[in-house]
Design a protein around this motif. Structure first.
Motif, PDB file in Angstrom:
ATOM      1  N   THR A 233       0.709  -1.327   0.088  1.00 17.53           N
ATOM      2  CA  THR A 233       0.066  -0.025   0.082  1.00 17.53           C
ATOM      3  C   THR A 233       0.835   1.241   0.087  1.00 17.53           C
ATOM      4  O   THR A 233       1.939   1.267   0.747  1.00 17.53           O
ATOM      5  N   LEU A 234       0.455   2.287  -0.887  1.00 16.40           N
ATOM      6  CA  LEU A 234       1.166   3.373  -0.798  1.00 16.40           C
ATOM      7  C   LEU A 234       0.523   4.461   0.021  1.00 16.40           C
ATOM      8  O   LEU A 234      -0.527   4.668   0.005  1.00 16.40           O
ATOM      9  N   VAL A 235       1.479   5.352   0.787  1.00 17.90           N
ATOM     10  CA  VAL A 235       0.997   6.222   1.720  1.00 17.90           C
ATOM     11  C   VAL A 235       1.797   7.636   1.168  1.00 17.90           C
ATOM     12  O   VAL A 235       3.018   7.595   1.185  1.00 17.90           O
ATOM     13  N   LEU A 236       1.009   8.738   1.166  1.00 21.88           N
ATOM     14  CA  LEU A 236       1.533  10.158   0.572  1.00 21.88           C
ATOM     15  C   LEU A 236       1.200  10.978   1.932  1.00 21.88           C
ATOM     16  O   LEU A 236       0.118  11.380   1.817  1.00 21.88           O
ATOM     17  N   PRO A 237       2.209  11.280   2.600  1.00 19.17           N
ATOM     18  CA  PRO A 237       1.780  12.442   3.678  1.00 19.17           C
ATOM     19  C   PRO A 237       1.614  13.728   2.971  1.00 19.17           C
ATOM     20  O   PRO A 237       1.806  13.937   1.871  1.00 19.17           O
ATOM     21  N   PRO A 238       0.832  14.502   3.821  1.00 20.82           N
ATOM     22  CA  PRO A 238       0.621  15.804   3.322  1.00 20.82           C
ATOM     23  C   PRO A 238       1.478  16.813   2.572  1.00 20.82           C
ATOM     24  O   PRO A 238       2.838  16.605   3.041  1.00 20.82           O
ATOM     25  N   ALA A 239       1.532  17.433   1.567  1.00 22.65           N
ATOM     26  CA  ALA A 239       2.623  18.259   0.872  1.00 22.65           C
ATOM     27  C   ALA A 239       2.503  19.621   1.153  1.00 22.65           C
ATOM     28  O   ALA A 239       3.350  20.107   1.013  1.00 22.65           O
ATOM     29  N   ILE A 240       1.159  19.831   1.591  1.00 21.87           N
ATOM     30  CA  ILE A 240       1.133  21.455   1.875  1.00 21.87           C
ATOM     31  C   ILE A 240       0.333  21.515   3.086  1.00 21.87           C
ATOM     32  O   ILE A 240      -0.667  20.740   3.602  1.00 21.87           O
ATOM     33  N   ALA A 241       0.445  22.678   3.691  1.00 22.55           N
ATOM     34  CA  ALA A 241      -0.389  22.901   4.917  1.00 22.55           C
ATOM     35  C   ALA A 241      -1.691  23.182   4.593  1.00 22.55           C
ATOM     36  O   ALA A 241      -2.330  23.306   3.532  1.00 22.55           O
ATOM     37  N   LEU A 242      -2.636  22.919   5.638  1.00 21.68           N
ATOM     38  CA  LEU A 242      -4.145  23.186   5.628  1.00 21.68           C
ATOM     39  C   LEU A 242      -4.325  24.572   5.163  1.00 21.68           C
ATOM     40  O   LEU A 242      -3.523  25.483   5.705  1.00 21.68           O
ATOM     41  N   GLN A 243      -5.189  24.942   4.229  1.00 23.38           N
ATOM     42  CA  GLN A 243      -5.597  26.195   3.516  1.00 23.38           C
ATOM     43  C   GLN A 243      -6.765  26.959   4.388  1.00 23.38           C
ATOM     44  O   GLN A 243      -7.888  26.078   4.383  1.00 23.38           O
TER      45      GLN A 243
END
Ligand code: SAM
Length: 260
Positions: A233-243
């Motif tokens: 399974t692939l997991v991508l953590p957030p790339a940008i801050a919450l807008q």
């Protein structure tokens, strides 16, 4: 009368099964097993004398739809004969799994009692092993091929979990793995929303108590060369801050003031 229970066994052999799932496995007249490891099947055989494998319906080059249809039929046949049937699935029987949902719907349509007992899924394990709380930034889950075949909106301020990446781009689900060309298309799609050097995690939960999980961190643009298994399974953590939504924040503050 006939009855069907689809239960989850969890990811780790013997470690995740709940008391209700266990009692269904023990008390059913027939247990149909869809499990990842022959050891798990052996373990089930120790709990019930009539354990039948659903793995036999999988074959390279056979459309997965047909496999699921045959699995559903196999489980329903003894239900129609008045027996108590247990479908035992690794992980959670209702997570990225077609046959259990379809078997339950079909059994109910035919007037039988049918239900699902949840289990510990790969999702639950990755939250624990990777220290991710889906409530912190939100968490999207997508099936890898669906991500390519349809226009989906990814939110790079949330976590992204990509399932079945090992056979991404297999349209008819004929195979158990696809190659670098299909993988390149997945990277291309992810690059629409994530930078090339974004950290991505290849995750495999441990399935035996002696094992440890695979947690491999790499750059998104190196994914093509990574070893992906059917159970990766692939997991991508957030790339940008919450807008922040400033107008909604102002309206909520105004409400608070008016209520004070
Ligand atoms: N029902 C299962 C569950 O509850 O986790 C999922 C079944 S789905 C058909 C198969 C996909 O689940 C794989 O392609 C992978 O994304 C994920 N998966 C299965 N085993 C896994 C493992 N040991 N570690 C991480 N992900 C796994």
């Amino acid at each position: 009368g006939g009855r069907l229970a689809c239960v989850g066994l969890g990811m780790m052999l013997g470690a995740h099964i709940g008391p209700r799932a266990r009692s269904h496995v023990e008390q059913a007249n027939v247990v149909f097993a869809a499990v990842s490891d022959p050891l798990v099947e052996q373990w089930l055989q120790g709990m019930n004398d009539d354990v039948r494998s659903l793995q036999v319906y999988y074959a390279e080059g056979k459309p997965r739809r047909e496999t699921y249809r045959q699995m559903v039929e196999a489980m329903l046949e003894p239900v129609r004969a008045g027996r108590f049937v247990c479908g035992a699935f690794y992980g959670h029987p209702g997570v990225f799994a077609r046959a259990p949902h379809e078997a339950i719907a079909q059994a109910r349509a035919e007037g039988f009692i049918a239900y699902m007992e949840p289990g510990v899924s790969a999702e639950a394990c990755l939250y624990a092993d990777l220290g991710i709380d889906p409530g912190r930034f939100g968490c999207q889950h997508h099936e890898a091929s669906q991500l390519l075949l349809y226009r989906r909106r990814l939110d790079p301020s949330a976590h992204l979990v990509v399932w079945q990446a090992g056979w991404v781009g297999d349209r008819q689900c004929l195979r158990f793995s696809t190659g670098p060309a299909q993988r390149a298309l997945l990277v291309e799609r992810l690059r629409e929303d994530y930078p090339a050097d974004h950290e991505i995690i290849v995750y495999e939960a441990a399935t035996l108590p002696v094992g440890s999980p695979r947690i491999e961190r790499l750059r998104l643009d190196r994914l093509e060369a990574a070893v992906l298994n059917p159970h990766s399974t692939l997991v991508l953590p957030p790339a940008i801050a919450l807008q922040p939504d400033l107008s909604m924040q102002a309206r909520i503050d105004a409400l608070a003031r008016s209520e004070a």
